[in-house]
Design a protein around this motif. Structure first.
Motif, short mmCIF file in Angstrom:
data_model
loop_
_atom_site.label_atom_id
_atom_site.label_comp_id
_atom_site.label_asym_id
_atom_site.label_seq_id
_atom_site.Cartn_x
_atom_site.Cartn_y
_atom_site.Cartn_z
N GLU B 167 -104.15 51.31 25.38
CA GLU B 167 -103.95 50.80 24.20
C GLU B 167 -104.08 49.02 24.49
OE1 GLU B 167 -100.19 51.18 22.78
OE2 GLU B 167 -100.00 53.24 23.17
N ASP B 203 -105.71 55.93 18.95
CA ASP B 203 -104.80 56.43 18.23
C ASP B 203 -103.66 55.39 17.93
OD1 ASP B 203 -106.09 58.89 18.90
OD2 ASP B 203 -104.97 59.33 21.04
N GLU B 206 -103.20 51.21 13.60
CA GLU B 206 -103.07 51.40 12.34
C GLU B 206 -104.08 51.65 11.50
OE1 GLU B 206 -99.85 51.94 11.35
OE2 GLU B 206 -99.09 51.47 13.21
N MET B 207 -104.26 52.11 10.17
CA MET B 207 -105.19 52.22 9.11
C MET B 207 -105.90 50.85 8.94
SD MET B 207 -105.71 55.20 8.88
CE MET B 207 -106.72 55.16 7.90
N ARG B 210 -108.24 50.37 12.26
CA ARG B 210 -109.24 51.28 12.20
C ARG B 210 -110.56 51.04 11.22
NH1 ARG B 210 -106.11 57.18 12.82
NH2 ARG B 210 -104.70 56.39 14.40
N ASP B 230 -105.35 61.69 12.01
CA ASP B 230 -104.30 62.24 12.40
C ASP B 230 -102.94 61.74 11.74
OD1 ASP B 230 -104.07 59.46 12.96
OD2 ASP B 230 -104.41 59.21 14.86
N SER B 231 -101.91 61.76 12.50
CA SER B 231 -100.60 61.32 11.84
C SER B 231 -100.66 60.04 10.96
CB SER B 231 -99.43 61.61 12.81
OG SER B 231 -99.36 60.83 13.92
N VAL B 232 -101.18 58.97 11.78
CA VAL B 232 -101.39 57.60 11.23
C VAL B 232 -102.04 57.70 9.93
CG1 VAL B 232 -102.14 55.29 11.65
CG2 VAL B 232 -101.40 56.77 13.40
N THR B 233 -103.22 58.39 9.77
CA THR B 233 -103.90 58.68 8.59
C THR B 233 -103.09 59.30 7.47
OG1 THR B 233 -105.67 59.22 9.99
CG2 THR B 233 -106.32 59.38 7.63
N SER B 235 -99.89 59.41 7.19
CA SER B 235 -98.57 58.87 6.70
C SER B 235 -99.13 57.67 5.81
CB SER B 235 -97.86 58.19 8.03
OG SER B 235 -97.71 56.91 7.91
N TYR B 236 -100.41 57.14 5.96
CA TYR B 236 -100.90 55.94 5.25
C TYR B 236 -101.16 56.58 3.65
CZ TYR B 236 -104.28 52.45 3.11
OH TYR B 236 -104.74 51.43 2.55
#
Lengths: 163, 417
Positions: B167, B203, B206-207, B210, B230-233, B235-236
């Motif tokens: 990160e 990972d 945030e969107m 990205r 993934d889960s970030v996508t 959730s957006y």
């Protein structure tokens, strides 16, 4: 397809903003694009480029903005062909679409001087500097894209097919 | 041999079971994008090509974002002609001046979904790869052909894998990571390729972060840059997606030509120095360079979160005496949220100008062009010679732009208290 002309050598990474600056993109008469060709690279080039001349570039010619006005500016300036070590992807598509002959020739920028007479044989896949007969292989296009280029671009290609 | 995400998405949009790098394939895109500059030429080319009607008007998304507001009577006339034409062609997904940048709208309005294939007559169409899709730029003849037939040929790319191993440290942003990748791959190494992004450093983004990375994919020469969904996508996209979607993963034995590894923990504030996108230097090494203009905007870095990151560093400071600050929100949604949260007032009180949502001066036609000898620090994606007028451009993160605005010179944002 065979093209012979006087070379103008330009450097690596000449982007489409340098080929045709953004302030000209709205011009109604597209032929006027040619009056400003490569102005962002060298303001004197529009005066020096004559019909039939060949642009010889380094790596990544035409990177940046997708503007088709960039290859159109070269075409309307009368440029017979563009040769480069490598081309940016969208510029490459655009050259085929507007019927501007192009050849990817590895090592070309180190064998050509400004003012040399050069020849590109797109069918045979060769590039020759006629000053000293240095010959390099050039990439060839897939047959269907070669047909579009030979017709003079996608518009002319479709018109031919409809006739 | 297994398939990469790029291969799978091209195959599924060409009704082929598999495709190989180098194949020329006719695809049916989910969306065909255009802006005011490219749509006008696209209409001309459709006519030249002999197409009277858009094959599938529901495939098209058009936004007026470049000349906003119009800076020239000829352009105003073009815009009026386009509005009438889009109406006549029954294009429903049309966003007129002031709604924002095409790419920001496509994301915010829930058009961009995992597994899709998008082509757009704007080079920064690569942005949507942030949603785990294949998204690439074209130009005017291709736009005319695609609108006229609903299809277009693509060359199946080779795929590179890019792994960000850790990160990012505090005080750095996705823009700094994007600039680090530019330095590593340069503007020419990945010409025509697809890039797939992996690793803990990806990972964690945030969107909006990205999208900053995949927006840069075209500057790497790539056909597309794909961040697997993934889960970030998810959730957006919750409550935003316009349709159901299926995520696409690469096969375990997919063939990558190269794997690049970037140590995310080693990222520091960077700039792309004049006048090439891959002329990367550290902010520390460039500190003290006098700055005439700070520009926060563009499809790379003008989402609400980006502008908030800028004002978080700006704090209650004012802009340095001889420096101009121009902020152009990427969308109406971003601008309204800025207004609601007092961010617009903060920028104006600091001495900045906030313009209408759109591309701003980035493409070199209006709205803050540089004079001879001027130096700009901006959050855009391009700094080519003459791109924004005769001056020179340093590309930076919003945080570095804020530090430059306060001090009137390039300054390490980590040292702004």
């Amino acid at each position: 397809m065979y093209i012979e002309g006087t070379a103008h050598v330009i450097g690596d990474a000449v982007d489409t903003d340098q080929i045709l600056p953004g302030k000209y993109l709205h011009l109604d008469d597209k032929a006027e694009f040619g009056d400003h060709v490569l102005e962002g690279y060298d303001p004197e080039l529009p005066d020096r480029i004559e019909a039939g001349d060949v642009i010889v570039a380094g790596e990544n010619l035409g990177l940046g903005s997708s503007r088709e006005a960039a290859p159109l500016a070269l075409k309307y300036a009368g440029v017979g062909a563009v040769v480069a070590e490598s081309f940016s992807r969208i510029f490459y598509r655009n050259c085929i679409n507007v019927g501007l002959p192009l050849a990817e020739v590895e090592g070309v920028s180190s064998v050509v001087n400004d003012g040399d007479t050069v020849a590109i044989d797109l069918s045979a896949g060769t590039f020759t500097n006629l000053r000293d007969e240095t010959t390099l292989p050039s990439g060839t296009l897939p047959p269907n894209l070669q047909s579009i280029l030979e017709a003079g671009g996608l518009v002319a290609y479709r018109q031919q097919r409809q006739e | 041999m297994g398939q990469t995400i790029a291969q799978k998405i091209i195959a599924s949009h060409a009704t082929a079971s598999t495709v190989d790098p180098g194949d020329l394939v006719d695809v049916t895109p989910d969306w065909i994008l255009a802006n005011d500059l490219s749509m006008y030429r696209g209409i001309e080319r459709m006519d030249d090509l002999g197409y009277d009607r858009i094959a599938n008007p529901e495939q098209a998304i058009v936004a007026f974002d470049h000349h906003v507001p119009s800076s020239d009577p000829t352009i105003t006339t073009h815009m009026n002609e386009m509005r009438a034409w889009l109406d006549e062609q029954a294009v429903e997904h049309f966003y007129d001046s002031g709604q924002g940048i095409l790419h920001n709208i496509v994301a915010e309005e829930g058009y961009a979904l995992p597994g899709q294939l998008i082509i757009g007559s704007d080079s920064h169409t690569t942005t949507h790869g942030a949603f785990g899709m294949f998204s690439t730029g074209i130009s005017h003849t291709d736009l005319g052909q695609a609108l006229g037939t609903g299809e277009l040929w693509l060359k199946v790319p080779e795929t590179r894998k890019l792994v960000v191993t850790d990160e990012l440290p505090a005080g750095t942003s996705a823009k700094d990571l994007g600039l680090a990748i530019m330095g590593e791959l340069t503007a020419s190494e990945a010409i025509y390729d697809a890039i797939e992004y992996y690793g803990p450093g990806i990972d964690a983004l945030e969107m909006h972060e990205r999208q900053t990375l995949t927006n840069f994919a075209v500057e790497l020469g790539a056909q597309t840059g794909i961040i697997p969904a993934d889960s970030v996508t998810e959730s957006y996209l919750e409550g935003r997606a316009r349709a159901p979607y299926e995520t696409v993963e690469a096969d375990p034995d997919a063939a990558y030509t190269t794997t690049h590894r970037i140590d995310g923990s080693a990222i520091e504030p960077l700039v792309a120095m004049p006048s090439a996108v891959d002329n990367i230097g550290t902010v520390v090494d460039n500190a003290g360079t006098a700055v005439d203009q700070v520009f926060v905007g563009t499809c790379n870095n003008a989402r609400y979160e980006d502008i908030r990151a800028f004002t978080d560093v700006l704090g209650s400071d004012v802009v340095a005496k001889h420096t101009d600050l121009i902020v152009v929100p990427g969308s109406k949604a971003a601008a309204k949220r800025m207004n609601e949260e007092g961010i617009t007032n903060r920028i104006m009180d600091a001495g900045g100008v906030v313009n209408a949502p759109g591309c701003g001066p980035c493409f070199g036609a209006h709205g803050g062009l540089l004079g001879e000898g001027d130096t700009c620090v901006g959050t855009m994606n391009r700094n080519f010679p003459g791109r924004m007028g005769p001056g020179e451009i340093y590309i930076s993160s919003p945080e570095t732009a804020a530090a430059a605005a306060i001090y009137g010179e390039i300054t390490d944002p980590r040292e702004v208290a």
